[in-house]
Design an enzyme around this catalytic site. Structure first.
Site, PDB file in Angstrom:
ATOM      1  N   CYS A 142     -27.452  -7.177  -3.190  1.00 42.02           N
ATOM      2  CA  CYS A 142     -27.183  -6.438  -1.908  1.00 42.02           C
ATOM      3  C   CYS A 142     -26.644  -4.979  -2.126  1.00 42.02           C
ATOM      4  CB  CYS A 142     -26.418  -7.199  -1.051  1.00 42.02           C
ATOM      5  SG  CYS A 142     -25.742  -6.228   0.729  1.00 42.02           S
ATOM      6  N   ASP A 195       0.800  -1.383   0.156  1.00 42.22           N
ATOM      7  CA  ASP A 195      -0.136  -0.014   0.083  1.00 42.22           C
ATOM      8  C   ASP A 195       0.733   1.080   0.035  1.00 42.22           C
ATOM      9  OD1 ASP A 195      -2.511   1.292  -0.019  1.00 42.22           O
ATOM     10  OD2 ASP A 195      -2.599   1.542   1.997  1.00 42.22           O
ATOM     11  N   CYS A 225     -21.184  -5.177   5.485  1.00 39.88           N
ATOM     12  CA  CYS A 225     -21.086  -6.221   4.628  1.00 39.88           C
ATOM     13  C   CYS A 225     -21.608  -7.514   5.201  1.00 39.88           C
ATOM     14  CB  CYS A 225     -19.740  -6.476   4.111  1.00 39.88           C
ATOM     15  SG  CYS A 225     -19.642  -7.911   2.932  1.00 39.88           S
ATOM     16  N   CYS A 280     -23.882  -1.646   1.558  1.00 39.64           N
ATOM     17  CA  CYS A 280     -22.604  -0.808   1.844  1.00 39.64           C
ATOM     18  C   CYS A 280     -22.823   0.477   1.175  1.00 39.64           C
ATOM     19  CB  CYS A 280     -21.546  -1.684   1.332  1.00 39.64           C
ATOM     20  SG  CYS A 280     -21.504  -1.937  -0.711  1.00 39.64           S
ATOM     21  N   CYS A 318     -23.667   4.438   3.560  1.00 42.33           N
ATOM     22  CA  CYS A 318     -22.561   5.657   3.469  1.00 42.33           C
ATOM     23  C   CYS A 318     -22.986   6.786   3.914  1.00 42.33           C
ATOM     24  CB  CYS A 318     -22.074   5.673   2.202  1.00 42.33           C
ATOM     25  SG  CYS A 318     -20.825   6.969   1.933  1.00 42.33           S
ATOM     26  N   CYS A 329     -19.094   0.979   5.513  1.00 40.02           N
ATOM     27  CA  CYS A 329     -19.413   0.274   4.373  1.00 40.02           C
ATOM     28  C   CYS A 329     -18.760  -1.268   4.662  1.00 40.02           C
ATOM     29  CB  CYS A 329     -19.007   0.904   3.241  1.00 40.02           C
ATOM     30  SG  CYS A 329     -17.067   1.318   3.219  1.00 40.02           S
ATOM     31  N   CYS A 331     -13.400   5.476   8.516  1.00 41.86           N
ATOM     32  CA  CYS A 331     -14.851   5.354   8.411  1.00 41.86           C
ATOM     33  C   CYS A 331     -15.059   3.724   7.981  1.00 41.86           C
ATOM     34  CB  CYS A 331     -15.741   6.077   7.475  1.00 41.86           C
ATOM     35  SG  CYS A 331     -17.394   5.718   7.712  1.00 41.86           S
TER      36      CYS A 331
END
Length: 388
Positions: free
Chosen positions: A203, A146, A260, A206, A210, A256, A253
């Site tokens: 679905c 990352d 799930c 998520c 938000c 989302c 945050c």
């Protein structure tokens, strides 16, 4: 990090044996998910990335635009790569990460940031695996966590670790939305995995949860509206339209991710290094608002929170204070109105105007004329109308 091809006894170039060796090494290092993708068979994501950047959805993250060409495909980053090993480490929380949202006098910190920086945890282990793999294969390797222009999520999907859900994060059948990802690029040929099929179905959990409507469409994210972006990447004042929606989320945050349905199969993190520090589960806002630079560095030593610095962090905590409805936080907000940093002063004014509009208006008439920073001056002007 690159390791040169090794020489010595025990070398093998058999793709099946190399894969088995790498997977064993990964399990021994504490990784929970393993897969291999071939760069030659990866879908081209350059068009999606270009559209994301063209619409400005990366906000102020200029590095995404600067590295777009290398980010679009592994071979653009390293032409010699022949296989990409994707590894996942479970960081599933022990409790519902959304429960603290109802504790208005306390702060909610994203699950991933409640302990040691995962970059440090994972990169050290990737280097260990890569070193062992290079010695066994004689191949060159590079590791990424990352911090380089690598699109880990589409790579992980191609390697069968899961699929990118409608929230754009990776979803795993075994670990839900709670996987840290790392990658090892190598010049060795390995047996590869089949991509995981998208299993989101109809679905929309998520998308619907938000707080800031950051998803313009399924599988699309506008980072400029995302609370994770606003609290971590965004350096200036938080745009007014998002402040109340932030609630007490002061770093990242999880909404989302946490909602799930696939999380019902997830396990909690098995290692102490990935479990939350108790003091970061729901820290009191009055304690956070008192932090000076030294106190901030001490509290978040080794944590990813440390990278945003005290000023941005206190800015976020002040937004949470303004949303809290707790008058006990008023003295802390008043004290921070005199903070040397404009981004803190401006947030303190807003917080005070939410908690005690009459007090903010009175202070505004005395202080607005003396303020030199245009953003802070605007906050004072807004405060003067807060009680009307």
């Amino acid at each position: 990090m690159t390791k040169s091809a090794a020489t010595g006894q025990g070398l093998t170039r058999d793709p099946a044996k190399l894969r088995a060796f790498a997977e064993t090494a990964a399990r021994q290092a504490g990784f929970d998910a393993f897969g291999v993708a071939s760069p030659a068979k990866l879908p081209d994501i350059s068009a999606k990335l270009a559209a994301f950047l063209e619409h400005g959805r990366h906000g102020t993250m200029g590095w995404m635009e600067e590295t777009a060409e290398r980010r679009a495909h592994p071979q653009a980053l390293w032409p010699e790569v022949r296989s990409v090993i994707l590894l996942g480490m479970n960081y599933g929380p022990e409790t519902d990460p959304l429960a603290t949202l109802a504790q208005k006098d306390r702060a909610t910190i994203s699950v991933y940031a409640r302990n040691r920086d995962y970059h440090d945890v994972i990169k050290g282990r990737l280097k260990e695996i890569a070193g062992r793999f290079a010695a066994r294969s004689g191949a060159d390797v590079k590791v990424f966590v990352d911090t380089a222009p690598v699109m880990e999520k589409p790579l992980a999907a191609a390697a069968g670790l899961g699929w990118q859900g409608k929230h754009t994060n990776l979803v795993s059948r075994d670990f839900g939305s709670w996987l840290f990802l790392g990658a090892i690029f190598t010049t060795a040929e390995l047996e590869t995995d089949m991509p995981e099929a998208d299993s989101c179905g109809s679905c929309r959990a998520c998308l619907d949860i938000c707080p800031t409507d950051a998803f313009p469409a399924p599988y699309q994210l506008d980072a400029r509206r995302c609370i994770s972006y606003l609290t971590i990447e965004h350096k200036g004042p938080i745009p007014h339209e998002f402040r109340q929606a932030m609630g007490n989320r002061i770093y990242g945050c999880d909404d989302c991710l946490a909602v799930c349905p696939w999380n019902k199969f997830a396990q909690t993190a098995s290692e102490a290094k990935l479990k939350a520090r108790e003091e970061l589960n729901a820290p009191a806002l009055d304690d956070l608002l008192k932090l000076d630079d030294a106190g901030f560095r001490s509290l978040f030593s080794g944590s990813p929170v440390k990278r945003i610095g005290r000023d941005r962090f206190v800015r976020n905590a002040l937004i949470a204070a303004g949303n809290s409805g707790h008058d006990t936080l008023v003295p802390h907000c008043e004290a921070l109105i005199a903070d040397p940093e404009p981004v803190v002063r401006g947030a303190a004014i807003w917080a005070l105007a939410q908690l005690q509009p009459e007090a903010a208006e009175g202070l505004a008439r005395k202080a607005a004329a003396r303020e030199s920073d245009p953003d802070v001056k605007t906050e004072w002007m807004r405060a003067m109308g807060a009680a009307s």
